[in-house]
Design an enzyme around this catalytic site. Structure first.
Site, short mmCIF file in Angstrom:
data_model
loop_
_atom_site.label_atom_id
_atom_site.label_comp_id
_atom_site.label_asym_id
_atom_site.label_seq_id
_atom_site.Cartn_x
_atom_site.Cartn_y
_atom_site.Cartn_z
N CYS E 78 0.83 -1.25 -0.03
CA CYS E 78 0.00 -0.02 0.02
C CYS E 78 0.96 1.26 0.07
O CYS E 78 1.88 1.34 0.89
CB CYS E 78 -1.02 -0.05 1.30
SG CYS E 78 -1.80 1.71 1.32
N VAL E 79 0.64 1.98 -0.92
CA VAL E 79 1.39 3.33 -1.21
C VAL E 79 1.38 4.48 0.04
O VAL E 79 2.36 5.01 0.58
CB VAL E 79 1.07 4.02 -2.39
CG1 VAL E 79 -0.29 4.52 -2.39
CG2 VAL E 79 2.08 5.44 -2.40
#
Lengths: 130, 119, 100, 130, 119, 100
Positions: E78-79
């Protein structure tokens, strides 16, 4: 697994349940879980949130984090309605154990007893916890 | 009083580093000396300069760096815990140093009080 | 000895363990999610209140406020303090035991 | 704070207490705490370890981690004696609650009741938990 | 069966990533498809190539990379969770990709089952 | 629904919460530190055993073995499985709820 198709979206619509069992600020799970819920709104799924155990503290009114220098994200729960995330459920037994009532909460929720919540949670397709 | 502080968790998942920072700030304000902050277990994640939190949130890595600069507080990151978690010298924010676990025991010996923050 | 507990008494057993193993006369500070242990009217209030004669209890006010609980009554005998008060407690006691 | 000076070491000798309250493998705390204990042995301090709550599982015999592919570090507790770390205490109430007895343990320990352990822990200068 | 896996914790402090890896290995052995492993919360720490655990311990980062290579399993980090924790493209081990949270919801939609491992 | 619990019943309330909120007829798998909940002769055995009619309980054998508990008797009705058995359970149930 139950899959329905609605008019505007040609993928399957699934019942997504986000289970919130942890208090805010002591850990980051409440904040980061809320970020997932907001993203889920873009996918036109059938989204529900439940607040049980210490998760009920996430939606207690009058949170003021100035003294601990952390971000107060509690207002975001009020914004969920604007994302069409409107199914919020709270377990009565969790509130009672913590000395809380519906008046202590900052959003409109449906309060269910354990049995009612159990039935609701059992009918979901995808359960996301943190 | 000479204080040693042990931080066992990283800067986001648990409040430990936040609580430790608020405690340390209050201690400095009251004129106490912090002889060392030791970062162990996931606490080593507090030291990475690559942390880039949202602009409306606090940045604990920078807060610790600033405290080191302004008050000369020693920030020691455990080498063994850091290596396995992928924190090395290239990742260290200003003021942090990697060293051995002996620095924790020394802090326990030299400080008047050792206070631990964790999960 | 000053004992600190930082976990919710509804979720973890650390409050219970601290109450069992701290020596009478000790100070016990509830911070972070353990501030719930300081409130009246919960399922654990009686457990904490029942030991108010044995310990001096403290609760960290900023952590209560963050959680929207500043206006809730705390158990009789629990003193609300801030971070500077926390520092004072550390100074007043000869050692600190954190129940993690 | 009590400080003594012994013959061979001209720094203060403090009573260090390592409190083990967490089970092994589910989290890394037991393993990494043991690493601190081993290092502490080099400093000629007065070191004690207590095992309470789920910490008693750290020293249960016959641990076999092949099936979870994690390092079995339980033998290290047996090596503590070689480092002159010989004061190991276990709370009887913690054993009882978990259905364990002294025969289940892989090292020699002194078993104390809660009251005895409470007294011992209160007399320490530095308490390290994780 | 098509499986999605969500991992919420890093490779050392909690057993979550170990359990997920053992589960994933067993699922592949039984002929199931893993459409995506999504790393969220501290789970993003599983992706750093700088992790250097002791040689007598397992290396979960490498294990996941190898699974990606041998079985084409998609490893999505997840960024948002990664940025705040200091994990960026420069840190990624082979097989890991940074992407958005939408990939988690998509995995929930497309997989027959989503299984979560965490603290 | 398959429920998984991974935390020790002596330390955290997740086993209790799962037992309260899982629907009768569900499967419940104890893994990681929750394997302690599957053992006979502990302070929580009766709580779990008392629900053996309502749920099908499973415990992950490799996690029992890691903790030196392979030879300890498990509660009647609890089935010991391995990771492949875990995969089968996920396939047999229509969804998975992890109690974290």
């Amino acid at each position: 697994m139950a899959e329905e198709f609605d008019d505007e979206f040609d993928g399957p619509v699934k019942r997504f349940l986000f289970v919130n069992r942890k208090a805010p600020y002591g850990t980051v799970y409440a904040l980061e879980s809320l970020e997932v819920v907001l993203i889920s709104a873009a996918f036109d799924q059938d989204v529900s949130l439940v607040f049980v155990d210490d998760g009920v503290f996430q939606i207690v009114k009058d949170q003021d984090t100035d003294g601990i220098n952390m971000k107060n994200f509690s207002r975001t729960y009020r914004a969920l309605e604007g994302y069409d995330v409107e199914k919020l459920y709270v377990e009565k037994e969790s509130l009672d154990a913590r000395g809380l009532t519906e008046d202590d909460l900052l959003v409109d929720v449906e309060i269910l007893d354990s049995q009612g919540l159990s039935d609701l949670m059992d009918a979901q397709d995808v359960v996301i916890t943190s | 009083m000479k204080l040693g502080i042990l931080i066992n968790e990283g800067p986001f998942t648990h409040q430990a580093s936040d609580s430790a920072y608020q405690f340390a700030t209050a201690a400095l304000k009251k004129g106490h000396e912090i002889i060392r902050v030791f970062f162990y277990h996931d606490g080593v994640y507090n030291s990475t300069k690559f942390a880039d939190p949202p602009s409306d949130d606090r940045n604990l890595v920078q807060q610790w760096s600033k405290m080191a600069e302004e008050h000369g507080v020693e920030l020691i990151v455990c080498v063994a815990a850091a290596m396995r978690r992928g924190i090395n010298d290239d990742a260290l924010a200003p003021g942090f140093q990697i060293s051995g676990l002996g620095q924790l025991i020394e802090a326990g010996i030299e400080a008047d009080r050792l206070v631990t923050f964790g999960d | 000895m000053l004992h600190t507990v930082n976990k919710s008494p509804f979720e973890k057993s650390s409050v219970t363990s601290c109450l069992r193993l701290a020596k009478n006369g000790s100070g016990i500070l509830f911070l972070e999610d353990a501030v719930f242990a300081a409130l009246q009217g919960t399922s654990v209030s009686d457990v904490v209140a029942g030991r108010a004669k044995d310990f001096q209890f403290y609760v960290l006010g900023p952590d209560l406020a963050a959680r929207g609980l500043s206006e809730k009554p705390v158990i009789d005998g629990v003193e609300v303090i801030d971070y500077e008060g926390f520092v004072d407690l550390v100074e007043e006691h000869d050692a600190v035991h954190s129940w993690l």
